[in-house]
Design an enzyme around this catalytic site. Structure first.
Site: not given
Ligand code: NDP
Ligand code: HSE
Length: 442
Positions: A106, A135, A206
């Site tokens: 987002k 989510g 959002k």
């Molecule tokens: P994380 O930090 O858990 O995961 C990020 C991932 O990106 C990791 O696997 C990391 O690798 C990888 N990464 C970072 N840089 C690179 C790169 N240069 N090349 C390849 N891979 C890379 O984040 P989230 O999963 O929590 O969030 C991901 C997205 O989803 C974000 O945009 C977030 O805002 C969105 N989101 C998250 C929610 C949540 O509840 N967490 C809910 C809704 C949306 P490595 O694992 O090796 O560090």
């Molecule tokens: N950090 C976000 C939240 C993740 O707490 O709602 C889901 O978008």
């Protein structure tokens, strides 16, 4: 089932590993529903050996995201990295190759959505973003498809799971802000930089996406009024409860009477995120913990409500799977045209500055308990034509500093802001005034 669609994912963290796990679990179900085989080709991460919430087979992992995007076998690219820099390069690279892209990002859409959707259109690929808002709640699909025949007059959303988790635990358990925030981080709810959550920016991203989709023009983040939850104290939660309200961080989108820019027609909308006093009897008051809810009023459908987990690996994975299904069907049927993910269509519509909108208010002042104090405060409000609805002041000895709680009738935000500045300068007011808006959902 002759058709196979190949998936490439960038990011294998909280959400990415959740997607891998969820698809492994329900692959057969999804495949039979879609009549399409879904196959992983590769998953790019930063560090191969980084611990992940769910395991991803090492054979799929690479640290070179370009391998995933450029692999001719990959039909759909899923971006789950986050941030607005490298993620933008990744998404654009995939769109330029004409590949449908799915993102949960987002922040990226808020900052660069207009450009990314224009690129998607130019290169003939769709950009899907169900997981970017609320989510697991299918709110993007509901606005895009379910309400296609409605004008959305009001939308109220609890759209940040972390803030709702913090506020609910403060309210129900008397928990301390910092402790609950740490727990939200441990549970994978918070953003990498949690100030995005608690200062309201994630909710701004959002609510901007929802406003853009609902009203057909790209709402710029700088046009959205934002306050986070740092100012909300246990005292405010208690006083609000005494008055019959629960404090929630609400995203609010309302159409405001009047026409858009001169000569062009279009709608005028108010778009804001701020802590809000919600009447106990309203359904949004009982949305607790990490749950999100979105209340949508359409001119045909009337009032509707969506509820579900707003963050975390599994709920968010569910939304990504829904986008995988749409993108895979798009490939299977050789067309990208159902109702497209976002089409700008409302020339002349605009966001009304917060100062020009009306609200009710809750005001908490720290004042010296002395005769004439309330009269001085009400005189400042009266001069601005702002009316007091009710007053609470706990019993105190004369000369002590006490909280003074005022509930204020509907008043323009600009007038209230100016009156508050004057009140804050009174010598009998001992701390900066705290002001939250009250929503009546009329
Ligand atoms: P994380 O930090 O858990 O995961 C990020 C991932 O990106 C990791 O696997 C990391 O690798 C990888 N990464 C970072 N840089 C690179 C790169 N240069 N090349 C390849 N891979 C890379 O984040 P989230 O999963 O929590 O969030 C991901 C997205 O989803 C974000 O945009 C977030 O805002 C969105 N989101 C998250 C929610 C949540 O509840 N967490 C809910 C809704 C949306 P490595 O694992 O090796 O560090
Ligand atoms: N950090 C976000 C939240 C993740 O707490 O709602 C889901 O978008």
């Amino acid at each position: 089932m002759s058709q196979q669609v190949n998936l490439g994912m960038i990011g294998g963290g909280t959400v990415g590993s959740g997607v891998y796990h969820a698809l492994s679990r329900n692959r057969a179900l999804m495949e039979s529903r879609l009549g399409i085989r879904l196959n992983w080709v590769g998953v790019a991460v930063k560090e191969i050996d980084e611990p992940r919430p769910y395991p991803i087979p090492r054979s799929l992992l690479t640290t070179d995201w370009t391998q995933v995007v450029n692999d001719p076998q990959v039909n759909i690219v899923i971006e789950l990295v986050g941030g607005t820099t490298i993620a933008k390069t990744m998404v654009l690279a995939a769109l330029k190759l004409g590949k449908p892209v799915i993102t949960a990002n987002k922040a990226l859409l808020s900052a660069h959505g207009e450009e990314l959707f224009a690129a998607a259109q130019k290169y003939g690929a769709n950009l899907y973003y169900e997981a970017s808002v609320c989510g697991g709640i299918p709110i993007i699909k509901a606005l895009r498809e379910g309400f296609v025949g409605n004008r959305i007059t009001h939308l109220y959303g609890i759209v940040n799971g972390t803030c709702n988790y913090i506020l609910s635990r403060m309210q129900h358990e008397g928990a301390e802000f910092e402790d609950v925030l740490r727990e939200a981080q441990r549970l994978g709810y918070a953003e990498a930089d949690p100030s995005l959550d608690i200062d309201g920016h994630d909710a701004r991203h959002k609510i901007g996406i929802l406003a853009s989709l609902a009203h057909g023009f790209w709402v710029r983040p700088e046009d959205i009024y934002v306050e986070g939850i740092r100012q909300v104290t246990q005292a405010d939660i208690r006083f609000a409860a005494q008055l019959g309200y629960t404090i929630k961080l609400l995203g609010i989108i309302k159409t405001v009477p009047g026409r858009g820019k001169a000569g062009e027609g279009g709608a005028r909308i108010q778009v804001a995120v701020h802590p809000t006093l919600v009447p106990h009897r309203h359904v949004l008051a009982s949305v607790n913990d990490v749950f999100n809810a979105v209340f949508v009023r359409g001119d045909v459908v009337g009032d509707t409500l969506f509820y579900g987990r707003g963050a975390g690996k599994d709920a968010t994975a569910s939304a990504v799977l829904s986008d995988i299904a749409d993108a895979a069907l798009e490939i299977k049927h050789g067309t990208r045209h159902r109702i497209p993910p976002f089409v700008p269509h409302a020339n002349g519509s605009s966001v009304v500055p917060m100062d020009h909108t009306m609200s009710r208010y809750y005001l908490r002042l720290s004042v010296v308990d002395r005769p004439g104090v309330l009269a001085r405060i009400s005189s400042i409000l009266g001069q601005a034509n702002i009316g007091i609805m009710s007053v609470i002041q706990p019993e105190a000895h004369e000369g002590q500093t006490v909280p003074l709680i005022l509930m204020i009738h509907d008043a323009p935000n600009a007038a209230m802001r100016k009156a508050l500045a004057k009140i804050g300068r009174l010598t009998v007011v001992k701390a900066p005034p705290v002001m939250f808006r009250v929503e009546t959902f009329d």
